[in-house]
Design a protein around this motif. Sequence first.
Motif, PDB file in Angstrom:
ATOM      1  N   PHE A 258       6.521  28.128  14.546  1.00 49.55           N
ATOM      2  CA  PHE A 258       7.748  28.410  15.296  1.00 49.55           C
ATOM      3  C   PHE A 258       8.774  27.331  14.998  1.00 49.55           C
ATOM      4  O   PHE A 258       8.436  26.269  14.464  1.00 49.55           O
ATOM      5  CB  PHE A 258       7.469  28.474  16.803  1.00 49.55           C
ATOM      6  CG  PHE A 258       6.674  27.292  17.327  1.00 49.55           C
ATOM      7  CD1 PHE A 258       7.302  26.067  17.557  1.00 49.55           C
ATOM      8  CD2 PHE A 258       5.305  27.400  17.590  1.00 49.55           C
ATOM      9  CE1 PHE A 258       6.588  24.983  18.038  1.00 49.55           C
ATOM     10  CE2 PHE A 258       4.585  26.312  18.068  1.00 49.55           C
ATOM     11  CZ  PHE A 258       5.220  25.102  18.292  1.00 49.55           C
ATOM     12  N   ALA A 259      10.017  27.621  15.332  1.00 47.97           N
ATOM     13  CA  ALA A 259      11.064  26.603  15.200  1.00 47.97           C
ATOM     14  C   ALA A 259      11.218  25.912  16.543  1.00 47.97           C
ATOM     15  O   ALA A 259      10.998  26.520  17.590  1.00 47.97           O
ATOM     16  CB  ALA A 259      12.374  27.281  14.804  1.00 47.97           C
ATOM     17  N   LEU A 260      11.589  24.647  16.540  1.00 45.46           N
ATOM     18  CA  LEU A 260      11.792  23.941  17.805  1.00 45.46           C
ATOM     19  C   LEU A 260      12.979  24.531  18.552  1.00 45.46           C
ATOM     20  O   LEU A 260      13.957  24.955  17.942  1.00 45.46           O
ATOM     21  CB  LEU A 260      12.060  22.451  17.547  1.00 45.46           C
ATOM     22  CG  LEU A 260      10.956  21.630  16.892  1.00 45.46           C
ATOM     23  CD1 LEU A 260      11.339  20.149  16.917  1.00 45.46           C
ATOM     24  CD2 LEU A 260       9.621  21.839  17.581  1.00 45.46           C
ATOM     25  N   ASP A 288       9.245  22.029  32.329  1.00 42.86           N
ATOM     26  CA  ASP A 288       8.476  22.961  33.127  1.00 42.86           C
ATOM     27  C   ASP A 288       7.241  23.388  32.336  1.00 42.86           C
ATOM     28  O   ASP A 288       7.186  23.221  31.117  1.00 42.86           O
ATOM     29  CB  ASP A 288       9.353  24.174  33.464  1.00 42.86           C
ATOM     30  CG  ASP A 288       8.971  24.762  34.814  1.00 42.86           C
ATOM     31  OD1 ASP A 288       7.852  24.484  35.282  1.00 42.86           O
ATOM     32  OD2 ASP A 288       9.793  25.487  35.387  1.00 42.86           O
ATOM     33  N   VAL A 289       6.277  23.933  33.060  1.00 46.62           N
ATOM     34  CA  VAL A 289       5.075  24.404  32.391  1.00 46.62           C
ATOM     35  C   VAL A 289       5.462  25.348  31.259  1.00 46.62           C
ATOM     36  O   VAL A 289       6.277  26.241  31.444  1.00 46.62           O
ATOM     37  CB  VAL A 289       4.175  25.205  33.369  1.00 46.62           C
ATOM     38  CG1 VAL A 289       2.819  24.596  33.452  1.00 46.62           C
ATOM     39  CG2 VAL A 289       4.795  25.316  34.722  1.00 46.62           C
ATOM     40  N   GLY A 290       4.886  25.113  30.090  1.00 49.11           N
ATOM     41  CA  GLY A 290       5.130  25.997  28.960  1.00 49.11           C
ATOM     42  C   GLY A 290       6.385  25.680  28.167  1.00 49.11           C
ATOM     43  O   GLY A 290       6.740  26.407  27.243  1.00 49.11           O
ATOM     44  N   VAL A 548      -3.819  23.999  30.288  1.00 52.15           N
ATOM     45  CA  VAL A 548      -4.589  24.976  29.533  1.00 52.15           C
ATOM     46  C   VAL A 548      -3.676  26.070  28.960  1.00 52.15           C
ATOM     47  O   VAL A 548      -2.819  26.604  29.651  1.00 52.15           O
ATOM     48  CB  VAL A 548      -5.698  25.581  30.417  1.00 52.15           C
ATOM     49  CG1 VAL A 548      -6.370  26.740  29.731  1.00 52.15           C
ATOM     50  CG2 VAL A 548      -6.694  24.497  30.777  1.00 52.15           C
ATOM     51  N   ASP A 549      -3.864  26.375  27.711  1.00 52.39           N
ATOM     52  CA  ASP A 549      -2.909  27.214  27.000  1.00 52.39           C
ATOM     53  C   ASP A 549      -3.630  28.316  26.227  1.00 52.39           C
ATOM     54  O   ASP A 549      -4.133  28.099  25.136  1.00 52.39           O
ATOM     55  CB  ASP A 549      -2.103  26.306  26.048  1.00 52.39           C
ATOM     56  CG  ASP A 549      -1.033  27.069  25.292  1.00 52.39           C
ATOM     57  OD1 ASP A 549      -0.483  28.044  25.850  1.00 52.39           O
ATOM     58  OD2 ASP A 549      -0.757  26.699  24.141  1.00 52.39           O
ATOM     59  N   VAL A 550      -3.703  29.494  26.810  1.00 54.67           N
ATOM     60  CA  VAL A 550      -4.291  30.650  26.129  1.00 54.67           C
ATOM     61  C   VAL A 550      -3.275  31.800  26.216  1.00 54.67           C
ATOM     62  O   VAL A 550      -3.235  32.528  27.200  1.00 54.67           O
ATOM     63  CB  VAL A 550      -5.638  31.063  26.782  1.00 54.67           C
ATOM     64  CG1 VAL A 550      -6.231  32.292  26.093  1.00 54.67           C
ATOM     65  CG2 VAL A 550      -6.631  29.901  26.737  1.00 54.67           C
ATOM     66  N   GLY A 577       2.071  34.007  31.069  1.00 50.96           N
ATOM     67  CA  GLY A 577       3.458  34.108  30.635  1.00 50.96           C
ATOM     68  C   GLY A 577       3.697  33.258  29.408  1.00 50.96           C
ATOM     69  O   GLY A 577       4.806  32.836  29.125  1.00 50.96           O
ATOM     70  N   ARG A 578       2.636  32.974  28.663  1.00 49.36           N
ATOM     71  CA  ARG A 578       2.762  32.118  27.482  1.00 49.36           C
ATOM     72  C   ARG A 578       2.809  32.924  26.204  1.00 49.36           C
ATOM     73  O   ARG A 578       3.066  32.387  25.138  1.00 49.36           O
ATOM     74  CB  ARG A 578       1.594  31.138  27.428  1.00 49.36           C
ATOM     75  CG  ARG A 578       1.539  30.335  28.666  1.00 49.36           C
ATOM     76  CD  ARG A 578       0.508  29.255  28.644  1.00 49.36           C
ATOM     77  NE  ARG A 578       1.048  28.174  29.438  1.00 49.36           N
ATOM     78  CZ  ARG A 578       1.232  26.931  29.035  1.00 49.36           C
ATOM     79  NH1 ARG A 578       0.849  26.570  27.843  1.00 49.36           N
ATOM     80  NH2 ARG A 578       1.775  26.039  29.815  1.00 49.36           N
ATOM     81  N   GLY A 579       2.534  34.223  26.313  1.00 49.94           N
ATOM     82  CA  GLY A 579       2.612  35.060  25.124  1.00 49.94           C
ATOM     83  C   GLY A 579       3.774  36.025  25.289  1.00 49.94           C
ATOM     84  O   GLY A 579       4.606  35.863  26.182  1.00 49.94           O
TER      85      GLY A 579
HETATM   86  P1  ADP Z   1       3.715  22.302  28.097  1.00 52.18           P
HETATM   87  O1  ADP Z   1       5.119  21.819  28.114  1.00 52.18           O
HETATM   88  O2  ADP Z   1       3.381  23.060  29.338  1.00 52.18           O
HETATM   89  O3  ADP Z   1       2.740  21.203  27.791  1.00 52.18           O
HETATM   90  P2  ADP Z   1       2.794  23.331  25.597  1.00 52.18           P
HETATM   91  O4  ADP Z   1       3.149  22.161  24.792  1.00 52.18           O
HETATM   92  O5  ADP Z   1       1.366  23.536  25.940  1.00 52.18           O
HETATM   93  O6  ADP Z   1       3.649  23.369  26.939  1.00 52.18           O
HETATM   94  O7  ADP Z   1       3.386  24.625  24.900  1.00 52.18           O
HETATM   95  C1  ADP Z   1       3.170  25.910  25.389  1.00 52.18           C
HETATM   96  C2  ADP Z   1       3.009  26.883  24.269  1.00 52.18           C
HETATM   97  O8  ADP Z   1       4.256  27.093  23.633  1.00 52.18           O
HETATM   98  C3  ADP Z   1       2.055  26.408  23.189  1.00 52.18           C
HETATM   99  O9  ADP Z   1       1.307  27.511  22.775  1.00 52.18           O
HETATM  100  C4  ADP Z   1       2.994  25.914  22.109  1.00 52.18           C
HETATM  101  O10 ADP Z   1       2.393  25.952  20.829  1.00 52.18           O
HETATM  102  C5  ADP Z   1       4.137  26.886  22.219  1.00 52.18           C
HETATM  103  N1  ADP Z   1       5.428  26.388  21.757  1.00 52.18           N
HETATM  104  C6  ADP Z   1       5.889  25.127  21.856  1.00 52.18           C
HETATM  105  N2  ADP Z   1       7.139  25.042  21.354  1.00 52.18           N
HETATM  106  C7  ADP Z   1       7.475  26.276  20.946  1.00 52.18           C
HETATM  107  C8  ADP Z   1       8.644  26.838  20.331  1.00 52.18           C
HETATM  108  N3  ADP Z   1       9.716  26.091  20.063  1.00 52.18           N
HETATM  109  N4  ADP Z   1       8.628  28.156  20.047  1.00 52.18           N
HETATM  110  C9  ADP Z   1       7.561  28.912  20.337  1.00 52.18           C
HETATM  111  N5  ADP Z   1       6.434  28.448  20.889  1.00 52.18           N
HETATM  112  C10 ADP Z   1       6.379  27.147  21.204  1.00 52.18           C
END
Ligand code: ADP
Length: 684
Positions: A258-260, A288-290, A548-550, A577-579
Amino acid sequence: MPGIAATPALAEKLAKLGLVRADDLVLHLPLRYEDETALVAIAAAPWGEPVQIEAMVADVAVQFRPRRQLVARVCDAAGDELTLRFLNFYGSQTKQLESARDSGRPLRLFGEIKQGFFGPEMVHPRYRVVDAAAPLPEALTPVYPTTAGVSQAALRKLIAAALAAADLGEILDAAFCARHALTPFADAVGFLHAPPPGAPLGALQSREHPAWRRIKFDELLAQQLSLRRAFLARRERGAPVLAASGELGRQLRARLPFALTGAQQRVVAEIERDLAQPFPMQRLLQGDVGSGKTVVAALAACRAIEAGWQAAFMAPTEILAEQHYLKLKAWLEPLGVRVAWLAGSLKAAAKRAMQMEAASEAQLVVGTHALIQDAVDFAKLGLAIVDEQHRFGVQQRLALRKKGGDAASGAIPHQLMMSATPIPRTLAMSYYADLDVSVLDELPPGRTPVKTKLISDARRDAVIAGVRAAVAEGRQAYWVCPLIEESEKLQLQTALDTHALLAEELAGLTVGLVHGRLKADEKARTMAAFAAGEIDVLVATTVIEVGVDVPNASLMVIEHAERFGLSQLHQLRGRVGRGAHESVCALLYAGPLSATARARLKIIFEHTDGFEIARQDLHLRGPGEFIGSRQSGVPLLRYADLELDTALIELARTEAERLLCDNPAAVERHLARWLGSREELLKV
Ligand code: ADP
Ligand code: MG
């Protein structure tokens, strides 16, 4: 510095109240006041509020029904009667009242009148036997916070002596005080300890009186000065300059699927700028979370590694630390980075090997609290990253920092702390005033917001059907067990029971279980199976609360949601809500709900923004819990209120900056007055 004249036994009790020096007593301000300046007649006294009455004892008796109690009947000058009732009493009290009856000396009673069985009565009034026509106090009577064995009278005497002995000299600039309508310090403490006749009881009790405002300002100023000074001292220590071409980070970014986001790019730039400075970064990354904090941390680590230093990444639970380890390894090992793993559950030999690794070749070490144990000795730690920082105590975070840097020059590592528990602005301005804060205020694209449903546990069947439907569509679900805070044993039993019940109700699906008592490798195996889609429904305790990230999990069920705190609910909901799939968080509750539980559920139902939730949480609970272990052992602000006194925080902040530049002597005096020997404890 004047101390306190007290016997050793009393001094020990006073020390428990934080009262060691005269200055401490001066700042030990009343909790409330009692108005003993006037007497009211029994017939005229309002019921249900504190009043003072003078009356003669007519009758004293110890009754035994319905339970043992001392009952006295008193009679005032107008001839009206009042019953006094003492459910706890000493024999000496009976004698005292009897002798007042016999001698005809009046009682001064202070308490609330209520409707009793035989007319008006006072339960456990405060009373004194006085001489007829003894003078009334001219001022309101202060009531101080105290502890067993230190009477109000003793405190009053000590405080009066302290007011005479301590240096109450003004520290602030007279012009500054005038401009901001701040009462002079000596006047403020004098007024609050002994309000003159006619002082407004209401404004004193509500702490809105100008004298209180001055005290609150001073307290906030001491806090700002102390934090700011710790910040400056840290800067002076210096830190390794982590400057590099940025090639490693570019390679990692190129490999990400993904892109930042814009916010991630901005925050990475902020961090990289800090790391290239010769003083330690102390940055809190809030998102925030995610919101994608992990990849930001990984890019920061790349910078340290490329500059020839090590990075450490510490997480509060083994589940989370391991997940980070696997992710970071997958990202960085292909780029030639040596990633090591250190956790309490490692077998002794493996642990020793990893400790050796940390002390030598490892470039990134990921782990739990095991990272800060004595046996771990980093070769060249330049960056310490702490995930979910609010889960760690000050000492733990400091310990990680102490593992690194450069002994010869005294330099300390840069520190990046991350948290998804947003800190409300007022807290950020006060307790966290010494940190720089970066905020990820943008979620990665393509997320569908989580839909929150409040469901009575009577409709559990519908929820079970919902789980089946989600799994039929190829999704997965979390099922969070009821929280039993009082007992770990009961909590474990609940988890086992919930799992057994669901395995039955969801026959045909694969139902897994994680809880805190599983061995680390069992936990890891279950989490890996869930991440790989081999488990449909994961029954869990709050061990899955953080990180936890699924992404394929789209349904979160929380049983007895009314027992959870707001930030816990927000964190748990953030697991879904992570997918790209529509996600649902079902909050099952059992009535009847307490008013606070109802308020919490309403907030979590209505809001998804973590900052807003935290703000409302602060409002509901007060600041204590937010600050958590950071301030453990240190009294929270005693007088200022972070929500009400925002304007004063701002003022204290700017004045602190100015004093540190222009008037170091005033800084010393103010800190000595307010913190004395406690300042050490405030340091981060
Ligand atoms: P948190 O801030 O809650 O720690 P994570 O770092 O676990 O969040 O990231 C949540 C999910 O989003 C992970 O699966 C991560 O790989 C994904 N992710 C992070 N940055 C991006 C982005 N810019 N675009 C898409 N997905 C991303
Ligand atoms: Mg995280």
